[in-house]
Scaffold this active site. Sequence first.
Site, mmCIF file in Angstrom:
data_model
loop_
_atom_site.group_PDB
_atom_site.id
_atom_site.type_symbol
_atom_site.label_atom_id
_atom_site.label_comp_id
_atom_site.label_asym_id
_atom_site.label_seq_id
_atom_site.Cartn_x
_atom_site.Cartn_y
_atom_site.Cartn_z
ATOM 1 N N LYS A 297 -2.222 -1.510 -3.785
ATOM 2 C CA LYS A 297 -3.101 -0.344 -3.701
ATOM 3 C C LYS A 297 -2.281 0.932 -3.785
ATOM 4 O O LYS A 297 -1.262 1.017 -3.090
ATOM 5 C CB LYS A 297 -3.841 -0.408 -2.365
ATOM 6 C CG LYS A 297 -4.704 0.790 -2.074
ATOM 7 C CD LYS A 297 -5.280 0.674 -0.697
ATOM 8 C CE LYS A 297 -6.058 1.925 -0.387
ATOM 9 N NZ LYS A 297 -6.567 1.966 0.948
ATOM 10 N N LYS B 201 0.866 -1.182 0.000
ATOM 11 C CA LYS B 201 0.000 0.000 0.000
ATOM 12 C C LYS B 201 0.903 1.232 0.000
ATOM 13 O O LYS B 201 1.679 1.455 0.925
ATOM 14 C CB LYS B 201 -0.897 -0.001 1.233
ATOM 15 C CG LYS B 201 -1.745 1.259 1.351
ATOM 16 C CD LYS B 201 -2.739 1.154 2.475
ATOM 17 C CE LYS B 201 -3.492 2.446 2.665
ATOM 18 N NZ LYS B 201 -4.455 2.369 3.754
HETATM 19 C C1 PBG Z 1 -7.430 3.293 5.845
HETATM 20 C C2 PBG Z 1 -7.760 3.196 4.401
HETATM 21 C C3 PBG Z 1 -7.608 4.160 3.409
HETATM 22 C C4 PBG Z 1 -8.141 3.630 2.243
HETATM 23 C C5 PBG Z 1 -8.578 2.343 2.547
HETATM 24 N N1 PBG Z 1 -8.310 2.078 3.894
HETATM 25 C C6 PBG Z 1 -7.091 5.552 3.480
HETATM 26 C C7 PBG Z 1 -5.695 5.844 3.763
HETATM 27 O O1 PBG Z 1 -4.818 4.987 3.886
HETATM 28 O O2 PBG Z 1 -5.464 7.040 3.916
HETATM 29 C C8 PBG Z 1 -8.208 4.327 0.922
HETATM 30 C C9 PBG Z 1 -9.345 3.931 0.075
HETATM 31 C C10 PBG Z 1 -9.571 4.773 -1.120
HETATM 32 O O3 PBG Z 1 -8.929 5.812 -1.360
HETATM 33 O O4 PBG Z 1 -10.477 4.395 -1.859
HETATM 34 N N2 PBG Z 1 -6.114 2.980 6.176
HETATM 35 ZN ZN ZN Z 2 -5.600 3.745 8.253
#
Ligand code: PBG
Ligand code: ZN
Length: 271
Positions: free
Chosen positions: A198, A145
Amino acid sequence: MPGQFRYPISSLKEITKRVEGLEIPGVLLFGMPEKKDDFGSEAYHDKGIVQKAIRAVKENTDLLVITDICLCQYTSHGHCGVVCDGIVKNDDTLKLLSKIALSHAKAGADIVAPSDMMDGRVKAIRTELDNNSFEDILIMSYAAKFLSSFYGPFREAANSAPSFGDRRTYQMDPANILEALREVELDIKEGADIVMVKPALSYLDVIFRVKEKFGLPTAAYNVSGEYSIIKAASKMGWIDEKKVVKELLLGMKRAGADFIISYFALEYSSL
Ligand code: PBG
Ligand code: ZN
């Protein structure tokens, strides 16, 4: 985002019946707690919003229920971990993440999906689940991520932007593919059953490399900023939305994604 809503528990039956009718195999649940605090305690409350939602979906459908495991929607500072003296504390966070995962498993989740990016969370969650006889609950880890600017619309909707600093001490450097592959390898060694990349669109090469190298079920998360760009261009009349969405989702599949998590699911379940 246009076409996206925060649903109260009372509307879950109707919406998830629709999801099931469209032959979408499952849902990924996120929660919006009534109150936030320093330790995100609403996230592991047995009567928390996600715990209630899991029960409601399971009572009314046969959908696969995946839950996001993180603290950022529940903490007053908006970080994904415990904060002490302005620093996100990795190891102190693991206990809380394990508590969240266990409470979701107790409520009936099939798969838990840690999105926090703390080191060692997959092992901590696996151990907690196994010690409580939840050996059959799978872990889908947000393994690679990245520190991305494509999460903006989600954070606005979830009211979860960090109140200071950013997430660079725990999310991945977009320039570093080797680090991303090492992170995925660690999660697999710790017991991840499904690994996720992601965002999806700027990281198709990562999806490809992860699938080629590890051969594990691989998920792509088509995030909020990616969705919003398409919706905006379509509103301007600049693209043929349906065709563009099909081409993008196809690209993710071609890269090696076995699962796609997407805000387009309801609208384009049968492309
Ligand atoms: C929480 C989380 C996030 C997303 C999914 N789980 C946000 C982040 O890491 O700031 C992003 C999902 C999206 O942008 O569709 N950790
Ligand atoms: Zn988070």
